[in-house]
Design a protein around this motif. Structure first.
Motif, short mmCIF file in Angstrom:
data_model
loop_
_atom_site.label_atom_id
_atom_site.label_comp_id
_atom_site.label_asym_id
_atom_site.label_seq_id
_atom_site.Cartn_x
_atom_site.Cartn_y
_atom_site.Cartn_z
N ARG A 1 37.32 46.57 41.05
CA ARG A 1 37.40 47.73 41.93
C ARG A 1 38.23 48.80 41.23
NH1 ARG A 1 42.57 47.74 44.57
NH2 ARG A 1 43.57 45.67 44.55
N THR A 2 38.06 50.03 41.67
CA THR A 2 38.79 51.14 41.06
C THR A 2 39.53 51.91 42.15
OG1 THR A 2 36.85 52.58 41.21
CG2 THR A 2 37.18 51.38 39.14
N ASP A 3 40.65 52.47 41.77
CA ASP A 3 41.43 53.36 42.61
C ASP A 3 41.69 54.60 41.78
OD1 ASP A 3 43.03 54.58 44.44
OD2 ASP A 3 44.78 53.29 44.11
N GLY A 4 40.80 55.58 41.92
CA GLY A 4 40.84 56.72 41.01
C GLY A 4 40.38 56.27 39.64
N SER A 5 41.23 56.40 38.65
CA SER A 5 40.90 55.97 37.30
C SER A 5 41.46 54.59 36.98
CB SER A 5 41.44 56.98 36.28
OG SER A 5 42.86 57.10 36.39
N GLN A 6 42.18 53.96 37.94
CA GLN A 6 42.80 52.66 37.69
C GLN A 6 41.82 51.54 38.02
OE1 GLN A 6 46.04 52.59 36.45
NE2 GLN A 6 45.63 50.44 36.03
N LEU A 7 41.60 50.64 37.05
CA LEU A 7 40.67 49.53 37.21
C LEU A 7 41.44 48.26 37.56
CD1 LEU A 7 37.79 48.33 36.92
CD2 LEU A 7 38.32 47.98 34.48
N TYR A 8 40.92 47.49 38.53
CA TYR A 8 41.53 46.23 38.95
C TYR A 8 40.48 45.13 38.88
CZ TYR A 8 45.00 49.37 41.13
OH TYR A 8 45.94 50.33 41.38
N TYR A 9 40.86 43.95 38.44
CA TYR A 9 40.03 42.76 38.49
C TYR A 9 40.63 41.80 39.50
CZ TYR A 9 37.34 43.91 34.26
OH TYR A 9 36.48 44.51 33.35
N THR A 10 39.81 41.32 40.43
CA THR A 10 40.25 40.36 41.44
C THR A 10 39.54 39.04 41.20
OG1 THR A 10 40.60 42.12 43.07
CG2 THR A 10 40.43 39.86 43.90
N LEU A 11 40.31 37.97 41.01
CA LEU A 11 39.77 36.64 40.74
C LEU A 11 40.21 35.69 41.85
CD1 LEU A 11 40.71 36.33 36.94
CD2 LEU A 11 38.67 37.40 37.94
N GLU A 12 39.27 34.92 42.36
CA GLU A 12 39.59 33.85 43.31
C GLU A 12 39.26 32.53 42.64
OE1 GLU A 12 38.37 32.14 47.74
OE2 GLU A 12 37.69 34.13 47.10
N TYR A 13 40.20 31.61 42.62
CA TYR A 13 40.00 30.36 41.91
C TYR A 13 40.92 29.29 42.50
CZ TYR A 13 44.26 31.98 39.57
OH TYR A 13 45.53 32.45 39.31
N THR A 14 40.63 28.05 42.15
CA THR A 14 41.48 26.92 42.54
C THR A 14 41.99 26.24 41.28
OG1 THR A 14 39.58 25.41 42.66
CG2 THR A 14 40.23 26.54 44.69
N VAL A 15 43.17 25.66 41.40
CA VAL A 15 43.77 24.89 40.31
C VAL A 15 44.20 23.54 40.89
CG1 VAL A 15 45.55 24.78 38.55
CG2 VAL A 15 44.58 26.99 39.19
N LYS A 16 43.72 22.47 40.27
CA LYS A 16 44.03 21.12 40.75
C LYS A 16 44.76 20.36 39.65
CE LYS A 16 41.88 17.15 43.03
NZ LYS A 16 40.59 16.56 43.48
N GLY A 17 45.89 19.78 40.03
CA GLY A 17 46.67 18.98 39.10
C GLY A 17 46.99 17.63 39.69
N PRO A 18 47.74 16.80 38.97
CA PRO A 18 48.06 15.46 39.48
C PRO A 18 48.82 15.48 40.80
CG PRO A 18 48.56 15.63 37.13
CD PRO A 18 48.26 17.02 37.61
N LYS A 19 49.63 16.53 41.04
CA LYS A 19 50.47 16.55 42.24
C LYS A 19 50.21 17.74 43.14
CE LYS A 19 54.34 14.15 40.02
NZ LYS A 19 55.79 14.19 39.71
#
Length: 322
Positions: free
Chosen positions: A259-277
């Motif tokens: 997405r952009t806000d004027g000339s500023q570019l943003y990347y939005t990531l949705e993710y999961t991280v699974k570990g032993p605990k």
């Protein structure tokens, strides 16, 4: 001749009697006035049981005189100012929320007063800061405050326990508040790990559920699209760095968009991280300006995602540089 004189005598006698009668009446009136003026004043009238409390005007008049119009107006305005400034009974939050919080957002009033269940974090100055919203009941992250206090103690020559096994938070089994950045190729920062500059979370938690922002130096000329490609490509590269094959972590990219806000570019990531605990759900927003990489991260345990999803996604969507 004699009869005429007798008539005049009778007439004079009548006039004399009339004059005496008038003089007597006049003296009686004067005496009555003197008696009335000399009589003692009447005693107080028997007091009534009390005013009609349903009528405020009668109540105030019974206790004393009504206040002046100026005093009444000033008193009313003072009371209104105290009620609005103190958000007594949530009245200010209610009024600012009537338009969906748009006016509060423009005035930045939601930095101090919660509006529609959210507050705003405003960090830094214009041209070098950022802002975002978060749930109003959340507090400044105590884990972050603890770490900042330990770094300050180490800077003053105290025991450098931050990052050692003596650190109380090393034994919780949770990863850092946000993914660590690559070390910058500068001797003074080579061994440092970027820490959030702000973080908010529910009171009484350990920091696994929060929103935070990291600001870290990046190589000169860096840009999201030019250096990382599109949102999905950047997300895949990021997760590969976050959870390499030998790390024992499993990272899954759920969505990636820009997405952009004027000339500023943003990347939005949705993710999961699974570990032993742990098993955590994250929404991260990345943007770069003036050789600084800004990383907004909203996270919670996967078990709480259904409850926290709306608030965390809204917080991520509100993140922008100022």
């Amino acid at each position: 001749m004699k009869s005429t004189c007798m008539g005049r005598a009778r007439g004079g006698s009548n006039c004399l009697r009339q004059c005496r009668a008038r003089a007597t009446c006049h003296f009686q009136r004067q005496a009555l006035r003197l008696v009335c003026s000399a009589s003692p004043p009447e005693g107080p009238k028997p007091s009534s049981p009390g005013p009609n409390l349903a009528d405020p005007v009668e109540t105030i008049a019974w206790g004393g005189t009504l206040p002046s119009t100026r005093r009444a107006v000033l008193g009313g305005l003072s009371g209104l100012g105290i009620a609005l400034g103190g958000n007594l009974g949530g009245i200010t939050s209610f009024l600012l929320g009537l338009d969906g919080g748009q006016l509060a957002g423009r005035l930045r009033a939601d930095v101090l007063i919660p509006v529609r269940g959210i507050k705003r974090c405003l960090y830094g100055n214009s041209g070098s800061g950022f802002e975002f919203t978060y749930p109003a009941e959340w507090l400044g992250d105590q884990t972050l405050a603890y770490r900042a206090a330990k770094r300050a103690e180490a800077a003053r020559g105290g025991p450098p326990t931050f990052g050692s096994r003596r650190d109380d938070f090393d034994d919780l089994g949770f990863p850092a508040l946000s993914p660590p950045r690559r070390p910058v190729s500068q001797p003074s920062r080579g061994a440092e790990v970027a820490e959030p500059v702000v973080a908010f979370g529910p009171p009484g938690t350990t920091g696994e559920e929060n929103v935070s922002v990291i600001v870290a130096p990046i190589m000169a000329g860096f840009s999201l699209e030019g250096s990382l490609g599109g949102p999905r490509e950047a997300g895949e590269r990021f997760l590969t760095t976050l959870a390499p094959p030998s790390s024992g972590l499993e990272a899954t990219l759920l969505s990636a968009e820009g997405r952009t806000d004027g000339s500023q570019l943003y990347y939005t990531l949705e993710y999961t991280v699974k570990g032993p605990k742990f098993f955590r759900h994250n929404v991260s927003v990345y943007t770069a300006r003036n050789n600084q990489l800004y990383t907004f991260n909203a996270q919670c345990p996967e078990a709480r995602w259904q409850e926290d999803a709306a608030a965390l996604l809204a917080s991520a969507a509100s993140f922008r540089l100022t």
